[in-house]
Design a protein around this motif. Sequence first.
Motif, PDB file in Angstrom:
ATOM      1  N   UNK A  12     -11.595 -29.625 -77.965  1.00  0.00           N
ATOM      2  CA  UNK A  12     -11.222 -28.652 -76.926  1.00  0.00           C
ATOM      3  C   UNK A  12     -10.719 -29.481 -75.747  1.00  0.00           C
ATOM      4  N   UNK A  13      -9.415 -29.774 -75.704  1.00  0.00           N
ATOM      5  CA  UNK A  13      -8.936 -30.796 -74.799  1.00  0.00           C
ATOM      6  C   UNK A  13      -9.446 -32.149 -75.307  1.00  0.00           C
ATOM      7  N   UNK A  14      -9.419 -33.152 -74.434  1.00  0.00           N
ATOM      8  CA  UNK A  14      -9.899 -34.476 -74.843  1.00  0.00           C
ATOM      9  C   UNK A  14     -11.206 -34.870 -74.158  1.00  0.00           C
ATOM     10  N   UNK A  15     -11.764 -33.981 -73.354  1.00  0.00           N
ATOM     11  CA  UNK A  15     -12.958 -34.320 -72.589  1.00  0.00           C
ATOM     12  C   UNK A  15     -14.156 -34.654 -73.445  1.00  0.00           C
ATOM     13  N   UNK A  16     -14.405 -33.849 -74.489  1.00  0.00           N
ATOM     14  CA  UNK A  16     -15.558 -34.102 -75.352  1.00  0.00           C
ATOM     15  C   UNK A  16     -15.386 -35.421 -76.104  1.00  0.00           C
ATOM     16  N   UNK A  17     -14.171 -35.679 -76.565  1.00  0.00           N
ATOM     17  CA  UNK A  17     -13.917 -36.927 -77.290  1.00  0.00           C
ATOM     18  C   UNK A  17     -14.027 -38.135 -76.371  1.00  0.00           C
ATOM     19  N   UNK A 196      -1.436 -37.805 -61.701  1.00  0.00           N
ATOM     20  CA  UNK A 196      -1.609 -36.433 -62.185  1.00  0.00           C
ATOM     21  C   UNK A 196      -2.043 -36.478 -63.644  1.00  0.00           C
ATOM     22  N   UNK A 197      -3.235 -35.945 -63.927  1.00  0.00           N
ATOM     23  CA  UNK A 197      -3.773 -35.926 -65.288  1.00  0.00           C
ATOM     24  C   UNK A 197      -3.702 -34.503 -65.821  1.00  0.00           C
ATOM     25  N   UNK A 198      -2.885 -34.298 -66.829  1.00  0.00           N
ATOM     26  CA  UNK A 198      -2.698 -32.979 -67.424  1.00  0.00           C
ATOM     27  C   UNK A 198      -3.511 -32.935 -68.712  1.00  0.00           C
ATOM     28  N   UNK A 199      -4.343 -31.905 -68.853  1.00  0.00           N
ATOM     29  CA  UNK A 199      -5.231 -31.871 -70.017  1.00  0.00           C
ATOM     30  C   UNK A 199      -5.601 -30.439 -70.359  1.00  0.00           C
ATOM     31  N   UNK A 200      -6.329 -30.296 -71.481  1.00  0.00           N
ATOM     32  CA  UNK A 200      -6.846 -28.994 -71.880  1.00  0.00           C
ATOM     33  C   UNK A 200      -6.086 -28.395 -73.048  1.00  0.00           C
ATOM     34  N   UNK A 201      -6.648 -27.335 -73.622  1.00  0.00           N
ATOM     35  CA  UNK A 201      -5.993 -26.640 -74.737  1.00  0.00           C
ATOM     36  C   UNK A 201      -4.737 -25.902 -74.275  1.00  0.00           C
ATOM     37  N   UNK A 202      -3.851 -25.663 -75.230  1.00  0.00           N
ATOM     38  CA  UNK A 202      -2.660 -24.861 -74.959  1.00  0.00           C
ATOM     39  C   UNK A 202      -3.030 -23.370 -74.935  1.00  0.00           C
ATOM     40  N   UNK A 264      -4.998 -35.802 -59.176  1.00  0.00           N
ATOM     41  CA  UNK A 264      -4.932 -34.341 -59.307  1.00  0.00           C
ATOM     42  C   UNK A 264      -5.171 -34.009 -60.772  1.00  0.00           C
ATOM     43  N   UNK A 265      -6.127 -33.120 -61.039  1.00  0.00           N
ATOM     44  CA  UNK A 265      -6.441 -32.810 -62.435  1.00  0.00           C
ATOM     45  C   UNK A 265      -7.257 -31.527 -62.528  1.00  0.00           C
ATOM     46  N   UNK A 266      -7.555 -31.105 -63.750  1.00  0.00           N
ATOM     47  CA  UNK A 266      -8.473 -30.000 -63.995  1.00  0.00           C
ATOM     48  C   UNK A 266      -9.889 -30.416 -63.579  1.00  0.00           C
ATOM     49  N   UNK A 267     -10.724 -29.431 -63.323  1.00  0.00           N
ATOM     50  CA  UNK A 267     -12.116 -29.722 -62.969  1.00  0.00           C
ATOM     51  C   UNK A 267     -12.986 -29.708 -64.213  1.00  0.00           C
ATOM     52  N   UNK A 268     -12.496 -30.360 -65.282  1.00  0.00           N
ATOM     53  CA  UNK A 268     -13.284 -30.527 -66.486  1.00  0.00           C
ATOM     54  C   UNK A 268     -14.406 -31.523 -66.232  1.00  0.00           C
ATOM     55  N   UNK A 269     -15.531 -31.332 -66.895  1.00  0.00           N
ATOM     56  CA  UNK A 269     -16.715 -32.129 -66.552  1.00  0.00           C
ATOM     57  C   UNK A 269     -16.533 -33.608 -66.876  1.00  0.00           C
ATOM     58  N   UNK A 270     -15.873 -33.924 -67.974  1.00  0.00           N
ATOM     59  CA  UNK A 270     -15.648 -35.335 -68.315  1.00  0.00           C
ATOM     60  C   UNK A 270     -14.773 -36.017 -67.265  1.00  0.00           C
ATOM     61  N   UNK A 271     -13.763 -35.314 -66.778  1.00  0.00           N
ATOM     62  CA  UNK A 271     -12.912 -35.863 -65.719  1.00  0.00           C
ATOM     63  C   UNK A 271     -13.725 -36.103 -64.449  1.00  0.00           C
ATOM     64  N   UNK A 272     -14.607 -35.171 -64.114  1.00  0.00           N
ATOM     65  CA  UNK A 272     -15.451 -35.318 -62.929  1.00  0.00           C
ATOM     66  C   UNK A 272     -16.323 -36.567 -63.042  1.00  0.00           C
ATOM     67  N   UNK A 273     -16.930 -36.782 -64.209  1.00  0.00           N
ATOM     68  CA  UNK A 273     -17.781 -37.962 -64.384  1.00  0.00           C
ATOM     69  C   UNK A 273     -16.979 -39.255 -64.289  1.00  0.00           C
TER      70      UNK A 273
END
Length: 349
Positions: A12-17, A196-202, A264-273
């Motif tokens: 689900x995006x690349x955060x979990x991986x 700029x980090x672009x991520x997440x599902x389509x 600048x990016x999504x507020x996904x938890x992996x990105x935050x960490x």
Amino acid sequence: MKRKIIVAPLNWGLGHASRCVPIINALISNNFIPIIASDGHSLSFLQQEFPQLESLELPAYQISYGKNLKLKLVLQFPKLYKTFKKENRLINDFVKNNKEVVGIISDNRFGVFNHAIPSVYITHQVNVLSGFSTFLTSFMHQKIIKKFDECWIPDNSESEFSGKLSTTNKNSNLKYIGVLSRFKKQTLKKEIDLLVLVSGPEPNRSFLEDKLKAVFKNDNRTIVFVLGNVEQHQKKWKENNTTFYNYVLSNQLEKLINTSEIVVCRSGYSSIMDLAILHKKAFFIPTKHQSEQEYLAKYLASKKMAPFSNLNDFKKEKLKELENYIGLKANENQLDTDLFSLFECKRKL
């Protein structure tokens, strides 16, 4: 005897991986042999990060990600449940036929557990926010968590970065393992004004890419876009002052973030960490209708760590708000090797 551990992140995006990278490295350091198990971009990403490791392709959940995520998930529940059962059968068969497998680490993959060997579940969302149905979604997720021997929460015991998502007294198998990141902070010369980090599902990944390309099209600053498109080969190109990558692996991304002034990016938890470990100033654009990202953006803004905006309202002038925020900051965390003592248990008959 070789001791193998299945490591299975949700695609689900690349955060979990990406947050499984430090876990895989720690397993290798402790003389375990990780087996990568996932699907899609997450599997491809980890195969490129660890080309020497065995991998196992799992069935894809293929979640359709529309404007109303909560409604979409409810409507897709029968399909998700079918995939969960198929995933569990595949894992059980693999464990049965591979006696060297002594444990499982699942990052949000519900069906990746086996009762014959210790199974660990990784999540920062013990509580799953879904508006009026939060009680139900949290109850269901906590029932899933109880199928595993332990649940590892990538945060400190004060839930500093995950807030109420990981705060509960209902589960006794929870372990807070500290902020989890594949990166190390380095003192390097700042070469990038804006990363700029672009991520997440389509299709939301493309919505973000298109919007931010338009916003920063004629900007004179040094800007780098990482588009989060994992393909067979890495691509790099330049348009005016902006450099584009289709994707980057961990070592390169670590350097890009360390040499950037603003992210600048999504507020996904992996990105935050990741950004907290690297002590960065960040501006967040949470995915619309994704309650977790919307909550995390508001929570971190309330702690004066980082500002945020929804995608439609974002404009580059909003980056001036960063002057009023302290940024993200966490101490580098080494995984406690005692966590892996769980995998010393013998198989159950």
